[in-house]
Design an enzyme around this catalytic site. Structure first.
Site, PDB file in Angstrom:
ATOM      1  N   THR A  65       0.730  -1.109   0.042  1.00  0.00           N
ATOM      2  CA  THR A  65      -0.152  -0.218  -0.055  1.00  0.00           C
ATOM      3  C   THR A  65       0.819   1.031   0.039  1.00  0.00           C
ATOM      4  OG1 THR A  65      -1.797  -1.110   1.251  1.00  0.00           O
ATOM      5  CG2 THR A  65      -1.811   1.158   1.330  1.00  0.00           C
TER       6      THR A  65
ATOM      7  N   ASP B 258      -0.523  -6.444   5.009  1.00  0.00           N
ATOM      8  CA  ASP B 258      -0.985  -7.681   5.310  1.00  0.00           C
ATOM      9  C   ASP B 258      -0.183  -8.765   5.879  1.00  0.00           C
ATOM     10  OD1 ASP B 258      -3.545  -6.380   4.386  1.00  0.00           O
ATOM     11  OD2 ASP B 258      -3.828  -7.451   2.764  1.00  0.00           O
TER      12      ASP B 258
END
Length: 310
Positions: free
Chosen positions: A16, A96
């Site tokens: 991200t 994640d």
């Protein structure tokens, strides 16, 4: 040419922090891993005078992290740490699977120099993007005298690779360190250490040299748990099972029976807890061993590494 003393190696893997969205107000509908490492560095003006070397090791959404990228990343980190002018390494990564990458690097390398994972919960196009500050903090930590081991820094908080876990799905301050608590804080460009740097004996890259990571799966105990999934995994050839139990590693009786069968068939089984904090306290009556303080994902990695060694 040798690196200038105090140089930090920045290794990018996507995530991200390198993601982009069509709108600056969109914090969830973005595409991860769109920007290269130089774009990430250029977005932090304070890094302009800091000696850096950059390398794009991978470019992926960290939910898709795999063993091949881990092996490549570990090798590149080891290479950079071996250079005399390199003070530390920063790895840009997705959130994640950050805790998994951090743990495997610490267990393989246990570096005497700092290796710092930096990530973001907002894409690079967001109005309130957190990536640039996290990257700056990571470089600051990588240059901290005496720092060592694998760490992660997000929202000004430093977590040890041995304790870090993602605890929130959305907020910027999305990581915790369980019962151990944070390792340090980064405040106005200064590191305030709270406890000792991560340490340990490295397993070494030879541990993964064959490239054959054994198949270890996670299963969860819950109301109405059935044994069928465990038996199917054993029939398919799984080598290890880590079960996330309720409370202190307690298991639904049907699931426990299947796991004991799996253990008798030669599958290694470890118990963890699905609780966010706390270990699984072992008792003499246990038929399935506890993984102690390891989280389920840490236990899975540890079991894979142990199986590779044996």
């Amino acid at each position: 040419m040798q690196d200038t003393p105090g140089t930090v190696a920045v290794l990018a893997t996507g995530g991200t922090i390198a993601g982009t969205a069509a709108s600056a107000t969109d914090n969830i509908g973005y595409s991860a891993a769109q920007l290269g490492v130089q774009a990430l560095v250029d977005a932090v003006p304070a890094l302009a005078g800091v000696p850096l070397v950059t390398e794009q090791v991978a470019q992926l959404d960290s939910k898709d992290m795999d063993f091949a990228v881990w092996a490549t990343l570990a090798a590149r980190v080891a290479h950079q740490l071996a250079q005399p002018g390199i003070t530390g390494v920063v790895i840009t990564h997705g959130t994640d699977t950050l805790e998994e990458t951090a743990y495997v690097l610490q267990r393989l390398l246990a570096p005497a120099k700092p290796v710092v994972l930096a990530a973001a919960m907002r894409p690079a196009t967001a109005l309130l993007r957190d990536g640039p500050q996290n990257l700056l903090d990571a470089v600051t930590l990588a240059r901290e005298p005496g720092a060592r081991g694998v760490m992660a820094v997000l929202a000004g908080t430093v977590h040890s690779a041995l304790d870090v876990r993602k605890v929130h799905s959305y907020r910027v301050d999305a990581f915790g360190s369980g019962d151990a608590g944070p390792l340090a804080r980064i405040e106005e460009g200064r590191v305030r250490r709270l406890r000792e740097w991560p340490a340990g004996e490295p397993l070494g890259l030879d541990c993964i040299a064959k490239g054959e990571w054994p198949w270890v799966e996670l299963v969860t105990s819950h109301a109405g748990a059935r044994p069928d999934g465990v038996r199917a995994l054993v029939a398919a050839g799984v080598k290890g099972l880590v079960v996330a139990g309720t409370g202190n590693g307690s298991l639904h009786h049907a699931l426990e029976a299947a796991l004991i069968e799996a253990q008798a068939a030669g599958v290694t089984v470890w118990r963890t807890t699905r609780c966010l904090d706390g270990p699984v306290q072992a008792t003499p009556a246990d038929q399935l061993p506890s993984a102690g303080t390891l989280t389920p994902v840490q236990a899975r990695i540890e079991l894979m590494l142990q199986l590779m060694r044996t």
